[in-house]
Design a protein around this motif. Sequence first.
Motif, PDB file in Angstrom:
ATOM      1  N   PHE A   1       7.902 -12.115 -16.127  1.00  0.00           N
ATOM      2  CA  PHE A   1       8.587 -13.381 -16.406  1.00  0.00           C
ATOM      3  C   PHE A   1       7.664 -14.568 -16.184  1.00  0.00           C
ATOM      4  O   PHE A   1       7.628 -15.501 -16.976  1.00  0.00           O
ATOM      5  N   ARG A   2       6.940 -14.528 -15.112  1.00  0.00           N
ATOM      6  CA  ARG A   2       6.049 -15.637 -14.727  1.00  0.00           C
ATOM      7  C   ARG A   2       5.019 -15.924 -15.813  1.00  0.00           C
ATOM      8  O   ARG A   2       4.656 -17.069 -16.044  1.00  0.00           O
ATOM      9  N   ASN A   3       4.544 -14.873 -16.453  1.00  0.00           N
ATOM     10  CA  ASN A   3       3.466 -15.022 -17.443  1.00  0.00           C
ATOM     11  C   ASN A   3       3.965 -15.185 -18.875  1.00  0.00           C
ATOM     12  O   ASN A   3       3.160 -15.344 -19.785  1.00  0.00           O
ATOM     13  N   ALA A   4       5.263 -15.137 -19.086  1.00  0.00           N
ATOM     14  CA  ALA A   4       5.806 -15.238 -20.445  1.00  0.00           C
ATOM     15  C   ALA A   4       5.925 -16.685 -20.905  1.00  0.00           C
ATOM     16  O   ALA A   4       6.081 -17.596 -20.090  1.00  0.00           O
ATOM     17  N   GLN A   5       5.874 -16.890 -22.190  1.00  0.00           N
ATOM     18  CA  GLN A   5       6.091 -18.208 -22.768  1.00  0.00           C
ATOM     19  C   GLN A   5       7.580 -18.493 -22.951  1.00  0.00           C
ATOM     20  O   GLN A   5       7.992 -19.639 -22.979  1.00  0.00           O
ATOM     21  N   ALA A   6       8.365 -17.419 -23.110  1.00  0.00           N
ATOM     22  CA  ALA A   6       9.814 -17.581 -23.304  1.00  0.00           C
ATOM     23  C   ALA A   6      10.539 -16.369 -22.753  1.00  0.00           C
ATOM     24  O   ALA A   6      10.009 -15.256 -22.780  1.00  0.00           O
ATOM     25  N   VAL A   7      11.744 -16.590 -22.266  1.00  0.00           N
ATOM     26  CA  VAL A   7      12.612 -15.511 -21.797  1.00  0.00           C
ATOM     27  C   VAL A   7      13.924 -15.645 -22.559  1.00  0.00           C
ATOM     28  O   VAL A   7      14.487 -16.723 -22.678  1.00  0.00           O
TER      29      VAL A   7
END
Length: 138
Positions: free
Chosen positions: A131-137
């Motif tokens: 989650f921390r490294n994602a651009q979108a959730v």
Amino acid sequence: MANDIVVVGSMNVDITMRTPGFPEPGETLRASDVTLGPGGKGLNQAIAAARLGARVCMVGSVGDDALAEVALRAAMDAGVDTSHVACAKDATTGTASIVVDESSGENAIVVAGGANGLLSPAHVRTAEDTFRNAQAVS
């Protein structure tokens, strides 16, 4: 490698039957076509985003049954990272039975959520770095 999108959501297998109409109570209709494929809001989003070129990680839950392979194979074939998909012991994979009226295109759906309801906050937390490294959730 970081994922562009992390999807947390339902993973189902859809059993779709095309019929000449909707059955009345007690009536049996013959289906002209039956398909088995991936479904669920989460899995559908993950596959669509991956097909558009995004790097996608799915966070969800399947059962320990034969239908789990259908859902997981569809995700992997689309390029979705399934490393954060839990396999719920002694549970069924979410399943939807879909009847499509061939003449109108209308449908009726019955869903059995199965393992989707067993996705725990603790399991979701195991994907914290994702989650921390994602651009979108989603």
